[in-house]
Write a protein that holds these residues in place. Structure first.
Motif, PDB file in Angstrom:
ATOM      1  N   GLU A  94       0.827  -1.207   0.000  1.00 55.16           N
ATOM      2  CA  GLU A  94       0.000   0.000   0.000  1.00 55.16           C
ATOM      3  C   GLU A  94       0.861   1.257   0.000  1.00 55.16           C
ATOM      4  OE1 GLU A  94      -3.302   2.236   2.870  1.00 55.16           O
ATOM      5  OE2 GLU A  94      -2.861   0.105   3.172  1.00 55.16           O
ATOM      6  N   ALA A  95       1.917   1.248   0.815  1.00 55.95           N
ATOM      7  CA  ALA A  95       2.810   2.405   0.873  1.00 55.95           C
ATOM      8  C   ALA A  95       3.525   2.611  -0.453  1.00 55.95           C
ATOM      9  CB  ALA A  95       3.823   2.224   1.995  1.00 55.95           C
ATOM     10  N   ILE A  96       3.945   1.528  -1.081  1.00 58.22           N
ATOM     11  CA  ILE A  96       4.618   1.637  -2.383  1.00 58.22           C
ATOM     12  C   ILE A  96       3.656   2.162  -3.437  1.00 58.22           C
ATOM     13  CG2 ILE A  96       5.688   0.306  -4.246  1.00 58.22           C
ATOM     14  CD1 ILE A  96       6.858  -1.529  -2.071  1.00 58.22           C
ATOM     15  N   GLU A  97       2.417   1.683  -3.416  1.00 58.63           N
ATOM     16  CA  GLU A  97       1.422   2.154  -4.386  1.00 58.63           C
ATOM     17  C   GLU A  97       1.146   3.641  -4.215  1.00 58.63           C
ATOM     18  OE1 GLU A  97      -2.900   0.690  -6.072  1.00 58.63           O
ATOM     19  OE2 GLU A  97      -2.596   0.703  -3.902  1.00 58.63           O
ATOM     20  N   ASP A  98       1.136   4.119  -2.966  1.00 60.38           N
ATOM     21  CA  ASP A  98       0.862   5.534  -2.692  1.00 60.38           C
ATOM     22  C   ASP A  98       1.997   6.437  -3.143  1.00 60.38           C
ATOM     23  OD1 ASP A  98      -1.549   4.858  -1.609  1.00 60.38           O
ATOM     24  OD2 ASP A  98      -0.891   5.019   0.482  1.00 60.38           O
ATOM     25  N   ASP A  99       3.215   5.877  -3.234  1.00 62.62           N
ATOM     26  CA  ASP A  99       4.369   6.674  -3.638  1.00 62.62           C
ATOM     27  C   ASP A  99       4.478   6.656  -5.157  1.00 62.62           C
ATOM     28  OD1 ASP A  99       7.014   8.027  -2.795  1.00 62.62           O
ATOM     29  OD2 ASP A  99       7.661   6.481  -4.208  1.00 62.62           O
ATOM     30  N   ALA A 100       4.572   7.841  -5.754  1.00 61.57           N
ATOM     31  CA  ALA A 100       4.529   7.940  -7.214  1.00 61.57           C
ATOM     32  C   ALA A 100       5.740   7.313  -7.897  1.00 61.57           C
ATOM     33  CB  ALA A 100       4.398   9.399  -7.631  1.00 61.57           C
ATOM     34  N   ASN A 101       6.919   7.420  -7.296  1.00 56.79           N
ATOM     35  CA  ASN A 101       8.110   7.019  -8.032  1.00 56.79           C
ATOM     36  C   ASN A 101       9.137   6.229  -7.231  1.00 56.79           C
ATOM     37  OD1 ASN A 101       7.538   8.368 -10.630  1.00 56.79           O
ATOM     38  ND2 ASN A 101       7.585  10.231  -9.413  1.00 56.79           N
ATOM     39  N   SER A 102       9.759   6.873  -6.239  1.00 56.80           N
ATOM     40  CA  SER A 102      11.022   6.367  -5.703  1.00 56.80           C
ATOM     41  C   SER A 102      10.929   4.978  -5.084  1.00 56.80           C
ATOM     42  CB  SER A 102      11.583   7.364  -4.686  1.00 56.80           C
ATOM     43  OG  SER A 102      10.659   7.554  -3.622  1.00 56.80           O
ATOM     44  N   TRP A 103       9.886   4.685  -4.291  1.00 57.22           N
ATOM     45  CA  TRP A 103       9.850   3.416  -3.582  1.00 57.22           C
ATOM     46  C   TRP A 103       9.593   2.229  -4.503  1.00 57.22           C
ATOM     47  CZ3 TRP A 103       6.524   5.374   1.115  1.00 57.22           C
ATOM     48  CH2 TRP A 103       7.366   6.144   1.961  1.00 57.22           C
ATOM     49  N   ARG A 104       9.097   2.479  -5.691  1.00 51.99           N
ATOM     50  CA  ARG A 104       8.820   1.375  -6.616  1.00 51.99           C
ATOM     51  C   ARG A 104      10.097   0.756  -7.162  1.00 51.99           C
ATOM     52  NH1 ARG A 104       3.098   2.910  -9.587  1.00 51.99           N
ATOM     53  NH2 ARG A 104       2.151   3.874  -7.748  1.00 51.99           N
ATOM     54  N   GLU A 105      11.215   1.418  -6.969  1.00 49.33           N
ATOM     55  CA  GLU A 105      12.490   0.891  -7.449  1.00 49.33           C
ATOM     56  C   GLU A 105      13.223   0.075  -6.385  1.00 49.33           C
ATOM     57  OE1 GLU A 105      14.781   4.140  -8.900  1.00 49.33           O
ATOM     58  OE2 GLU A 105      13.202   4.903 -10.210  1.00 49.33           O
TER      59      GLU A 105
END
Length: 253
Positions: A94-105
């Motif tokens: 959920e936190a990764i989905e809420d973050d637009a860019n950086s955490w998805r990497e």
């Protein structure tokens, strides 16, 4: 990004039920995030940092762990049971989905664990031997009306039901209400298992029927399993009965 985040399930509480994969992930971590009592189960080294938080702070814990991983740390988030069953893996996603860019990497890995319903089932036979489902009775993240609807639907569909988060000081009435709903759908002779702290030194297993199921036997350390109309008890002289759900339903025999 050079950081890494591993989400680990510690099982229901017994050290014997922590998988080797989970132990290796914990040993490799630099920083460990989790609910305080879960972190207390671990024997950490002096070079490892523990960051404890309250049980209702899952999303903020997930974000803090992701920030640490984004900064280059090797991070471990610990959960009880399996991290993907009403636990921290969903909060991290959920936190990764809420973050637009950086955490998805960030390199993210989920390490499975033994969840409570599996530990309780193993102590009583094979109540999950046929189709089953898991429902959380907590209405913190969904309305009680949705829980009621799901209980009626799955009981009517012939599924064994594992109830998580059955009762707490803030939610003292839901389990009793759930039993009342299920008595409208299921035979009152349906087996019910109260499995508290399965596998731990303070384990308490009670096998009863839906007619006699008493909500006061449960606390937040309890997983409650309600059989289907086909779930059976096998009496054994001087021993706890075995509970099992036949591998084929009545329609298929």
């Amino acid at each position: 990004m050079s950081g890494r985040l591993v989400i680990v399930g510690l099982g229901p509480g017994s050290p014997d039920q922590i998988t080797p994969q989970a132990s290796a992930a914990i040993a490799a971590a630099q920083v460990l995030f989790g609910y305080g009592p879960y972190l207390d189960r671990l024997s950490l080294r002096d070079d490892q940092t523990r960051i404890a938080s309250d049980n209702r702070e899952e999303l903020s814990r997930a974000k803090a762990a992701l920030r640490a991983a984004a900064g280059g740390a090797h991070v471990c988030v610990v959960s009880g049971g399996d991290p993907g069953v009403f636990a921290m893996a969903a909060a991290v996603c959920e936190a990764i989905e809420d973050d637009a860019n950086s955490w998805r990497e960030i390199d993210v890995e989920v390490v499975p664990g033994v969840t409570a319903m599996l530990a309780v089932a193993a102590r009583t036979g094979a109540p999950l031997g046929h189709d089953f489902c898991a429902i959380s009775l907590s209405d913190n993240l969904k309305p009680w009306s949705v829980i009621e609807q799901r209980l009626r639907a799955v009981a009517g569909a012939g599924l064994v039901i594992a109830l998580y988060n059955p009762i707490s000081r803030a939610r003292p009435w839901q389990l009793g209400s759930a039993f009342a709903i299920l008595r409208e759908v299921l035979p009152w002779t349906t087996p019910v298992i109260f499995g508290r702290a399965a596998g731990r030194t303070d384990e308490a297993i009670v096998i009863t029927t839906l007619a006699d199921a008493d909500a006061t036997l449960a606390d937040m350390a309890t997983c409650v399993i309600i059989g289907s109309a086909e779930t059976r008890l096998i009496p054994r002289l001087g021993r706890q009965p075995l509970v099992y759900s036949p591998r084929s339903s009545g329609e298929g025999r």
